[in-house]
Every structure is written in structure tokens, then in C-alpha cells.
Design an enzyme around this catalytic site. Structure first.
Site, mmCIF file in Angstrom:
data_model
loop_
_atom_site.group_PDB
_atom_site.id
_atom_site.type_symbol
_atom_site.label_atom_id
_atom_site.label_comp_id
_atom_site.label_asym_id
_atom_site.label_seq_id
_atom_site.Cartn_x
_atom_site.Cartn_y
_atom_site.Cartn_z
ATOM 1 C CE LYS A 100 -28.844 1.452 27.405
ATOM 2 N NZ LYS A 100 -28.234 2.253 26.232
ATOM 3 C CB SER A 180 -27.605 -0.454 23.818
ATOM 4 O OG SER A 180 -27.489 0.847 24.180
ATOM 5 C CB SER A 204 -27.789 3.551 22.055
ATOM 6 O OG SER A 204 -26.972 2.492 21.482
#
Length: 521
Positions: A100, A180, A204
Site C-alpha cells: 500500500k 483505504s 481499511s
């Protein structure tokens, strides 16, 4: 969800519809870390061949889902080095991963999804990345995310960032990948990578894992180092694996977990972590276990999702588990307000501390600078939603404020000792269960995210582990089963999740279609 890349932008659905579809070979067992490792060890393939396979997939399919934002120019050479290695290899040798894009990797920028950090070039790996590399993993690149981990606006759209554009759900391209860790989830689901690392503050990891048909594990706070990760909340942030199956998640956790002198929360990790999270992965792991249904986390879903959950309960029972219904997890309604207070205070303090240590080339040195940057570049940074949450965070005082200290103490007690811990003890449970969230919703920049239910907050606020495992599909869209329990219970959750996964019917891979089914709403 409190969750220099190429400037990719979202494509029209007419263009997406013309893209090639994923087919059966892309859903083979050899897409898992475990099977790829076996193929490498047997000589069936090489690390370079694996790299070339996923490199080709990213080039072909990523334009349609925009999950991968940055490629590591050193990755192919790293794969070649693994093939040339004569000594003993690590457990992840030659296996490709995505990070990420709020996690530092040397020689790559770390943007947190914002063009404000386009020059945030990392000189060294985050400790968790160093651990992955030490185990032999190949870092192929970075994955898109919801800008600033989805704590910029109440109207934000999961998976959208000014740095990476809009990530799309591979099961239905007009639908959200959740966030996210949107790019991490979509990339693994589309078989652009066998596994990825996400981060979670509240939902997330588990939400994008659920709606993309993946296994996602949010570990206990302090099991995995947070050093080198763009922060949101030091009391709730953690990194975790997002994979195609439970065994792969356990393999990654073996490499990721451990103490880091720079992260005080991890001081007990080496002592309390499991020596091998794959050791207890057995089909009999549910026998004799007691699981509690948090009924308030089930009742709000539609009839099809409830029916799928009921089928999953039947599988759990058939595998030897005792299911206790109507568990009342207290303080659920009271957590939200205090959690937001804590997150806003910590976001300001933690981001300021992080930005102050970024390279001199980064001109945004504080949250106030980021807010000013967003206003100055509103046409590209804020075309769909504003930054009222960042402005609320900026208005907060110091972490010594009574409002912060009282809210922090209150929610930790209510989510942990008086919440999850008390219920597990009262009913002699091994874990609590519920649907992770509903099906993926339509991407709609006016409406923002329209999430149907979530089970993430209690474990997120308490700092406890939370595992989601796919339980099937509703109208062609994946839905996950959540299992969460007390601190440091990752091994138990993984073992139970594995037994459920092995007993559950196989799930189809996505086809990169523009709609899931005619009935999808």
C-alpha cells in the site's frame, strides 16, 4: 475508511468494457504464495518467470482497475538474484508483493495517495518491508489507496486518490473496492499480484478484503511495526496481509511480525507472537470452538446476505463449532463519537511528526501545509470531495488535552476490557463472528461511500486482531465472514478461518466485468 506514481485516471465504462477479461488460468492454485513457493522449490518455475508473469498481467489489466500506481525498477533484478542464490532461501523467496502506498520502500516514493507527497522518496525500507525482503519477497511496487487513508472527508469515495485516480472492484468495475487499502485488495483479487500488504485504522484491511473476495488480517496493535508508514492514529494503525487464502496470510504474518525498537507498541511482539502461524492450520481447527454471533452486526443486512451468513453458520457447526446466538456486545453505539475525537487528535499530532522527518524535497511539512496545498490545487486534489475532516483535525489541540485523554481511555475500556474481553469471558467464547460488511456499492462521487454494515470498529478501537475470510457471493459480489477476539489471538483466528475456508464451497475469480449480475443493486 479509517483506511512518484503514474497519473492514472478513471476510465469510462465503455472503455473498460473493451478490456480483455480474466480467464481460468488466472484463477489457478499457482496464484497463491504457497503454491508458487512449492513451484519454485521443485524447479517448476523461477523467480524471474514469476516476475514476468505478474508484470505482464499488470501491464494488461491494471489500466482497467487502477490498483497499481508505482513499479519498483529494481524488482526484476531482485528476482534474478533469488534465482542465482546458492545458500538457503527465505520462506518468501522469489514471491512478488505489492505495498500500500503509505508504506516506505527504499528508492520509491510514499504518497499516501496525495500529490502533496509526490517527492517523498524513501531512503530506506520500513522495518516490516525489511522483514519481508529478508524472507526473500520481491517488492513489485505500490498499490493505490483512499487518499490520506480516507480521513479527509465524510463524502470521500473509497479507492480514489489525487495521486492514483479511482481504483475499481474487479468483480464489477462500476463498484467500489472499499478502502483505504483499495489498490491492495483489487490487485490481489484481479490476480495482478498473489498478495499485498494493506494498513488499517478501522476497516481499511477487512472491508476491501471482504468486497474483493480475499482473506484480510488486521493484527493486534504492536504485532507489526508501524515505523515508516504514513500515520493516521498511533492507537489504531497497523499493517496486515491481504491474500487469496488463509495459509498465505499466515505465511506473510510469519515474516512481518516482530519487535521494532522505533515502535514502542511492538516491545512485546517477539515474546507474544506465534513462532509459526501456519503450524495450526488444520481442517479440524473448529472442533470444540465456541463462536458468538454479534446479532446487532447481522440484523441490518439484506435477506440474501443474511442467508449467506446462515449457510456459513451451518458450515461452522458442521465442522464442530458451537455457535452462540444473540451475543450483545456492549457500547457499540457509543464508540463512534469518541473514536472520531481520538482519530482527529492523533491524525494531527502523528502526521505532523511524520512530515517533519520527510526529505527536504517535501514542501508540506505539517497538516496545515497539506490543507493549504489542497486548497491551492483544489481542481485536481478536491474535484469530488473536500477536506473537512482534516480541517477538524487541524483545529484540535495537543494530546495532553483532557478531551482527548478522556475519550481515548473511555473507548479503549469499552471496546476492550468491558467489550470484547468481557463477552468472550462471559460466554466462554473463542471468537465473535458477523458479516464483515455488505456487497460492494456503486462508485458515486456525489453520494460518497454507501456501506451496508460493518463489523470492524470493536476490534479496531480495542487494538485486537480481526480476520475476514470469504464466505461466498451475493448477486455475484463477494461477502466476507469476520472473526475477532482478544489481543494476540491471531493464531487461533487463522486456524479457525482456515478450517472454515477449507469446508466452504470454492469461489469464482473475477472476470473484470462492468456489472456483476443483472440483479445487482
Amino acid at each position: 475508511m479509517t483506511c512518484r506514481p503514474s497519473r492514472l485516471r478513471h476510465l469510462s465504462l465503455s472503455i473498460l468494457a473493451a478490456l480483455p477479461l480474466l480467464n481460468a488460468p488466472h484463477a489457478s492454485a499457482s496464484d497463491t504464495l504457497h503454491e508458487l513457493a512449492q513451484d519454485l522449490q521443485s524447479g517448476k518455475t523461477t523467480a524471474q518467470q514469476i516476475y514476468d508473469t505478474y508484470d505482464a498481467r499488470i501491464q494488461m489489466y491494471n489500466p482497467g482497475i487502477q490498483a497499481v500506481t508505482t513499479r519498483n525498477p529494481q524488482a526484476r533484478a531482485d528476482a534474478q538474484a533469488v534465482d542465482q542464490q546458492k545458500t538457503a532461501r527465505g520462506s518468501l523467496a522469489g514471491l512478488p508483493l505489492l505495498l500500500k502506498d503509505n508504506i516506505a520502500a527504499r528508492g520509491m516514493v510514499t504518497t499516501a495517495g496525495s500529490t502533496a507527497l509526490a517527492d517523498n522518496l524513501a531512503e530506506q525500507d520500513a522495518p516490516l518491508v525489511a522483514r519481508l525482503r529478508a524472507a526473500g519477497a520481491i517488492i513489485l511496487g505500490k498499490a493505490n489507496l483512499s487518499e490520506w487513508a480516507n480521513l479527509r472527508s465524510n463524502q470521500s469515495s473509497s479507492g480514489w486518490s489525487s495521486a492514483g485516480g479511482q481504483t475499481r472492484n474487479p468483480y464489477a468495475l462500476e463498484r467500489s473496492p472499499c478502502g483505504s487499502s483499495a489498490g491492495s485488495g483489487a490487485a490481489v483479487a484481479a490476480r495482478l499480484i498473489p498478495a499485498a500488504i494493506g494498513t488499517e485504522t478501522d476497516g481499511s484491511i477487512v472491508c476491501p478484503a471482504s468486497v474483493n473476495g480475499l482473506v484480510g488480517l488486521k493484527p493486534t496493535i504492536g504485532l507489526v511495526s508501524r515505523t515508516g508508514i504514513v500515520p493516521l492514529s498511533h492507537s489504531q494503525d497497523t499493517a496486515g496481509p491481504m491474500t487469496l487464502n488463509v495459509r498465505d496470510a499466515a505465511m506473510l504474518l510469519n515474516a512481518m511480525a516482530g519487535s521494532d525498537k522505533q515502535d514502542v507498541a511492538t516491545r512485546q511482539a517477539d515474546r507474544l507472537r506465534s513462532k509459526d502461524y501456519t503450524a495450526g492450520l488444520q481442517t479440524t481447527a473448529l472442533q470444540g470452538k465456541r463462536l458468538g454471533i454479534v446479532r446487532k452486526m447481522v440484523d441490518g443486512y439484506d435477506a440474501d446476505t443474511k442467508a449467506l451468513f446462515d449457510k456459513s453458520l451451518a458450515i461452522l457447526i458442521a465442522q464442530g463449532a458451537t455457535v452462540v446466538d444473540q451475543i450483545d456486545l456492549p457500547y457499540l453505539e457509543e464508540l463512534d463519537k469518541d473514536e472520531l475525537t481520538v482519530l482527529l487528535y492523533e491524525f494531527k499530532a502523528d502526521l505532523n511528526a511524520y512530515l517533519a522527518k520527510t526529505p527536504a524535497s517535501v514542501k508540506t511539512r505539517s497538516m496545515a501545509d497539506v490543507i493549504a496545498y489542497n486548497k491551492q490545487h483544489a481542481d485536481t486534489v478536491m474535484p469530488y470531495f473536500a477536506q473537512e475532516l482534516m480541517e477538524q483535525a487541524q483545529a484540535k489541540g495537543k494530546l495532553s488535552d483532557a478531551a482527548y485523554r478522556q475519550a481515548s481511555a473511555r473507548i479503549k475500556l469499552r471496546a476492550g476490557k468491558l467489550g470484547i474481553d468481557a463477552v468472550l469471558k462471559k460466554y466462554k467464547l473463542d471468537a465473535l463472528i458477523a458479516p464483515t460488511t455488505g456487497t460492494a456499492w456503486l462508485i458515486d462521487y456525489k453520494a460518497g461511500d454507501t456501506v451496508e454494515g460493518s463489523s470492524s470498529s470493536p476490534a479496531a478501537v480495542a487494538g485486537y486482531p480481526h480476520l475476514t475470510v470469504p464466505m461466498g457471493q451475493v448477486r455475484g459480489l463477494p461477502v466476507g465472514l469476520s472473526l475477532f477476539a482478544g489481543a494476540w489471538s491471531e493464531a487461533k483466528l487463522l486456524n479457525m478461518g482456515y478450517a472454515f475456508e477449507q469446508a466452504r464451497p470454492a469461489l469464482p475469480a473475477p472476470t473484470l466485468a462492468t456489472t456483476a449480475t443483472a440483479e445487482a443493486k
